[in-house]
Design a protein around this motif. Structure first.
Motif, PDB file in Angstrom:
ATOM      1  N   GLY A 121       0.805  -1.220   0.000  1.00 37.42           N
ATOM      2  CA  GLY A 121       0.000   0.000   0.000  1.00 37.42           C
ATOM      3  C   GLY A 121       0.835   1.266   0.000  1.00 37.42           C
ATOM      4  N   ARG A 122       2.121   1.141  -0.343  1.00 37.91           N
ATOM      5  CA  ARG A 122       3.039   2.282  -0.343  1.00 37.91           C
ATOM      6  C   ARG A 122       3.841   2.304  -1.653  1.00 37.91           C
ATOM      7  N   PRO A 123       4.403   3.484  -2.023  1.00 38.84           N
ATOM      8  CA  PRO A 123       5.191   3.568  -3.246  1.00 38.84           C
ATOM      9  C   PRO A 123       6.417   2.659  -3.197  1.00 38.84           C
ATOM     10  N   VAL A 124       6.752   2.064  -4.335  1.00 41.56           N
ATOM     11  CA  VAL A 124       7.929   1.198  -4.381  1.00 41.56           C
ATOM     12  C   VAL A 124       9.192   1.982  -4.042  1.00 41.56           C
ATOM     13  N   SER A 125       9.255   3.246  -4.429  1.00 47.68           N
ATOM     14  CA  SER A 125      10.428   4.067  -4.111  1.00 47.68           C
ATOM     15  C   SER A 125      10.619   4.173  -2.601  1.00 47.68           C
ATOM     16  N   GLU A 126       9.537   4.342  -1.875  1.00 49.19           N
ATOM     17  CA  GLU A 126       9.601   4.428  -0.411  1.00 49.19           C
ATOM     18  C   GLU A 126      10.017   3.091   0.191  1.00 49.19           C
ATOM     19  N   GLN A 127       9.468   2.004  -0.337  1.00 45.39           N
ATOM     20  CA  GLN A 127       9.789   0.679   0.195  1.00 45.39           C
ATOM     21  C   GLN A 127      11.270   0.340  -0.019  1.00 45.39           C
ATOM     22  N   VAL A 128      11.805   0.644  -1.182  1.00 41.00           N
ATOM     23  CA  VAL A 128      13.231   0.416  -1.429  1.00 41.00           C
ATOM     24  C   VAL A 128      14.082   1.269  -0.495  1.00 41.00           C
ATOM     25  N   THR A 129      13.672   2.503  -0.288  1.00 37.73           N
ATOM     26  CA  THR A 129      14.419   3.404   0.605  1.00 37.73           C
ATOM     27  C   THR A 129      14.381   2.914   2.044  1.00 37.73           C
ATOM     28  N   ASP A 130      13.185   2.581   2.535  1.00 39.86           N
ATOM     29  CA  ASP A 130      13.028   2.230   3.947  1.00 39.86           C
ATOM     30  C   ASP A 130      13.503   0.820   4.275  1.00 39.86           C
ATOM     31  N   ARG A 131      13.436  -0.075   3.305  1.00 42.07           N
ATOM     32  CA  ARG A 131      13.780  -1.462   3.571  1.00 42.07           C
ATOM     33  C   ARG A 131      15.215  -1.820   3.180  1.00 42.07           C
ATOM     34  N   VAL A 132      15.821  -1.027   2.293  1.00 43.57           N
ATOM     35  CA  VAL A 132      17.151  -1.381   1.786  1.00 43.57           C
ATOM     36  C   VAL A 132      18.160  -0.251   1.986  1.00 43.57           C
ATOM     37  N   ILE A 133      17.871   0.911   1.419  1.00 40.09           N
ATOM     38  CA  ILE A 133      18.864   1.988   1.383  1.00 40.09           C
ATOM     39  C   ILE A 133      19.215   2.476   2.784  1.00 40.09           C
ATOM     40  N   ARG A 134      18.207   2.808   3.597  1.00 32.45           N
ATOM     41  CA  ARG A 134      18.476   3.350   4.935  1.00 32.45           C
ATOM     42  C   ARG A 134      19.032   2.325   5.917  1.00 32.45           C
ATOM     43  N   PRO A 135      18.505   1.095   5.953  1.00 31.52           N
ATOM     44  CA  PRO A 135      19.021   0.131   6.933  1.00 31.52           C
ATOM     45  C   PRO A 135      20.502  -0.173   6.803  1.00 31.52           C
ATOM     46  N   ILE A 136      21.052  -0.117   5.592  1.00 31.36           N
ATOM     47  CA  ILE A 136      22.485  -0.408   5.448  1.00 31.36           C
ATOM     48  C   ILE A 136      23.309   0.865   5.250  1.00 31.36           C
ATOM     49  N   GLY A 137      22.673   2.022   5.410  1.00 34.26           N
ATOM     50  CA  GLY A 137      23.404   3.280   5.442  1.00 34.26           C
ATOM     51  C   GLY A 137      23.996   3.746   4.133  1.00 34.26           C
ATOM     52  N   LEU A 138      23.282   3.535   3.033  1.00 36.37           N
ATOM     53  CA  LEU A 138      23.768   4.026   1.734  1.00 36.37           C
ATOM     54  C   LEU A 138      23.483   5.524   1.634  1.00 36.37           C
ATOM     55  N   ARG A 139      24.527   6.321   1.669  1.00 35.53           N
ATOM     56  CA  ARG A 139      24.364   7.777   1.726  1.00 35.53           C
ATOM     57  C   ARG A 139      24.200   8.426   0.363  1.00 35.53           C
ATOM     58  N   ASP A 140      24.592   7.745  -0.684  1.00 34.57           N
ATOM     59  CA  ASP A 140      24.592   8.368  -2.008  1.00 34.57           C
ATOM     60  C   ASP A 140      23.662   7.673  -2.990  1.00 34.57           C
ATOM     61  N   THR A 141      22.746   6.892  -2.482  1.00 32.66           N
ATOM     62  CA  THR A 141      21.795   6.171  -3.328  1.00 32.66           C
ATOM     63  C   THR A 141      20.394   6.694  -3.067  1.00 32.66           C
ATOM     64  N   TYR A 142      19.677   7.012  -4.128  1.00 31.44           N
ATOM     65  CA  TYR A 142      18.299   7.481  -3.950  1.00 31.44           C
ATOM     66  C   TYR A 142      17.488   7.217  -5.206  1.00 31.44           C
ATOM     67  N   TRP A 143      16.181   7.164  -5.007  1.00 29.31           N
ATOM     68  CA  TRP A 143      15.210   6.994  -6.087  1.00 29.31           C
ATOM     69  C   TRP A 143      14.697   8.387  -6.440  1.00 29.31           C
ATOM     70  N   PRO A 144      14.949   8.880  -7.646  1.00 25.94           N
ATOM     71  CA  PRO A 144      14.517  10.242  -7.992  1.00 25.94           C
ATOM     72  C   PRO A 144      13.011  10.417  -7.837  1.00 25.94           C
ATOM     73  N   GLY A 145      12.612  11.566  -7.344  1.00 26.29           N
ATOM     74  CA  GLY A 145      11.195  11.875  -7.221  1.00 26.29           C
ATOM     75  C   GLY A 145      10.549  12.070  -8.583  1.00 26.29           C
ATOM     76  N   ILE A 146       9.237  12.016  -8.609  1.00 22.95           N
ATOM     77  CA  ILE A 146       8.511  12.191  -9.867  1.00 22.95           C
ATOM     78  C   ILE A 146       8.885  13.533 -10.492  1.00 22.95           C
ATOM     79  N   GLY A 147       9.309  13.487 -11.729  1.00 21.65           N
ATOM     80  CA  GLY A 147       9.672  14.700 -12.458  1.00 21.65           C
ATOM     81  C   GLY A 147      11.089  15.179 -12.248  1.00 21.65           C
ATOM     82  N   ASP A 148      11.842  14.554 -11.341  1.00 23.46           N
ATOM     83  CA  ASP A 148      13.226  14.974 -11.074  1.00 23.46           C
ATOM     84  C   ASP A 148      14.135  14.432 -12.175  1.00 23.46           C
ATOM     85  N   ARG A 149      14.666  15.332 -12.988  1.00 30.51           N
ATOM     86  CA  ARG A 149      15.518  14.926 -14.109  1.00 30.51           C
ATOM     87  C   ARG A 149      16.999  15.092 -13.823  1.00 30.51           C
ATOM     88  N   THR A 150      17.351  15.516 -12.625  1.00 20.77           N
ATOM     89  CA  THR A 150      18.736  15.814 -12.309  1.00 20.77           C
ATOM     90  C   THR A 150      19.432  14.620 -11.644  1.00 20.77           C
TER      91      THR A 150
END
Length: 379
Positions: free
Chosen positions: A201-230
């Motif tokens: 019931g949540r966005p896949v971007s949030e689930q990847v962030t909360d379940r994978v990226i943050r728990p292992i402390g990846l500081r330079d990995t992120y899922w771009p927000g909608i419309g973010d081209r940078t």
């Protein structure tokens, strides 16, 4: 070998200590790793090449070339790049976490979670399992083969919703009956993303962030927000060819068309940490990690095999490494980790063949060879 990744893709001995020590500048280093990066720039005409290697909890970064065509500034050490299909490994981890939680059945049909959605000529979601999606044995047509993926300018600023990507795929017949063989299809991971969203019931971007990226402390990995081209943070510019063969800056694009198949932005160092944590048992229980590492022969590159969002590649010095890799406008990434704790990731700032399409295969093999050099020297 068929180029298919998004442009066309003993556990206890692994890292168990703290975070990898920050990278060491080594632009003047004449090691074999540095020489291979220099060759990628000199001989293969990539604008820049970056690598990060690790043994245990020590890491070292290397660069060659220029951060921007026409300039003289070197690329940032361990700079951010578009990670392309490495995203699939992150998404597969979330699906397998849901399996471990009893919320998803690995051998259940996708119909159980997305009823009535997966239908087409030779396509029936009642016959396609979650495992087959993650392993690319579903037979689903690949939406990127019908997206005009070679036309950068048509896609650069175009936002596409996941259902639109699925509709593009399902307008074409299945490649083969589910489970019959292996064939890479980005459509599998669009469905994996939709599965995650339906179950949680949540966005896949949030689930990847909360379940994978943050728990292992990846500081330079992120899922771009909608419309973010940078590409946020220090990064080299990425380049691609237009439909008429001109090489242009492709750093800023809308990655919506890649979504759960390849939207992530990361660094070589973070990718090494991710695969090390994954194979070290920090993200999945032993049962699900064993399933992820169970492979079938795959037409990726010589000797390649594919598990569940995870590829196995043989090394010239013996053994193999586990990772994924990815191609997307502007960047190619390859790398992985060995069972004895060595890690290496290489990124270049254009897809193979951007400067000369006739040399795409040679360019691609040169990037793979640089990873092999890094891991074998790391012994």
């Amino acid at each position: 070998m068929k180029r298919t990744l998004l442009a066309g893709m003993a556990a206890a001995t692994l890292l168990t200590g703290g975070a990898i020590v920050p990278a060491i500048a080594s632009t003047g280093d004449r090691t074999a790793i540095q020489q291979s990066l220099d060759g990628l720039v000199r001989d293969e005409e990539f604008p820049a090449a970056l690598a990060t290697t690790g043994v245990g909890n020590r890491a070292r970064s290397y660069v060659a070339g220029t951060a921007e065509l026409g300039g003289r500034k070197p690329p940032p050490l361990d700079g951010r790049v578009r990670a392309g299909s490495n995203t699939k490994a992150f998404v597969a981890v979330v699906v397998l976490q849901l399996v471990a939680e009893g919320k998803v059945g690995l051998d259940s049909p996708i119909e159980d979670y997305l009823p009535g959605l997966v239908r087409g000529e030779g396509v029936d979601g009642r016959q396609i399992t979650v495992r087959q999606l993650l392993q690319h044995t579903s037979g689903l047509p690949n939406y990127t083969a019908h997206l005009g993926i070679d036309d950068l300018e048509a896609l650069r600023d175009r936002y596409m919703q996941p259902r639109e990507l699925l509709d593009i795929a399902l307008a074409h017949p299945a490649s083969f009956p589910p489970g019959e063989r292996w064939e890479y299809s980005n459509t599998n991971y669009v469905l994996a993303g939709l599965l995650i969203e339906r179950v949680t019931g949540r966005p896949v971007s949030e689930q990847v962030t909360d379940r994978v990226i943050r728990p292992i402390g990846l500081r330079d990995t992120y899922w771009p927000g909608i419309g973010d081209r940078t590409v946020q943070g220090p990064h080299p510019r990425g380049y691609a060819a237009t439909a008429d063969g001109q090489v242009v800056d492709a750093t800023e694009i809308d990655p919506g068309w890649a979504w759960a198949a390849g939207a992530l932005i990361s660094t070589n160092g973070d990718l090494n940490e991710f695969y090390s944590a994954l194979l070290g048992g920090k993200l999945l229980p032993a049962e699900q990690l064993a399933q992820m590492r169970t492979t079938v022969p795959a037409d990726l590159w010589d000797g390649g095999e594919y598990g569940l969002g995870l590829a196995k590649t043989p090394l010239s010095c013996g053994g193999e490494y586990w990772g994924h890799g990815g191609d997307i406008f502007g960047y190619e990434t390859r790398g992985g980790v060995t069972d004895d704790g060595r890690s290496a990731a290489v990124a270049v700032t254009a897809m193979p063949g951007t400067a000369d399409e006739d040399n795409a295969e040679r360019n691609f093999r040169a990037v793979l060879a640089a990873v092999d050099t890094a891991l074998c020297e790391g012994r």
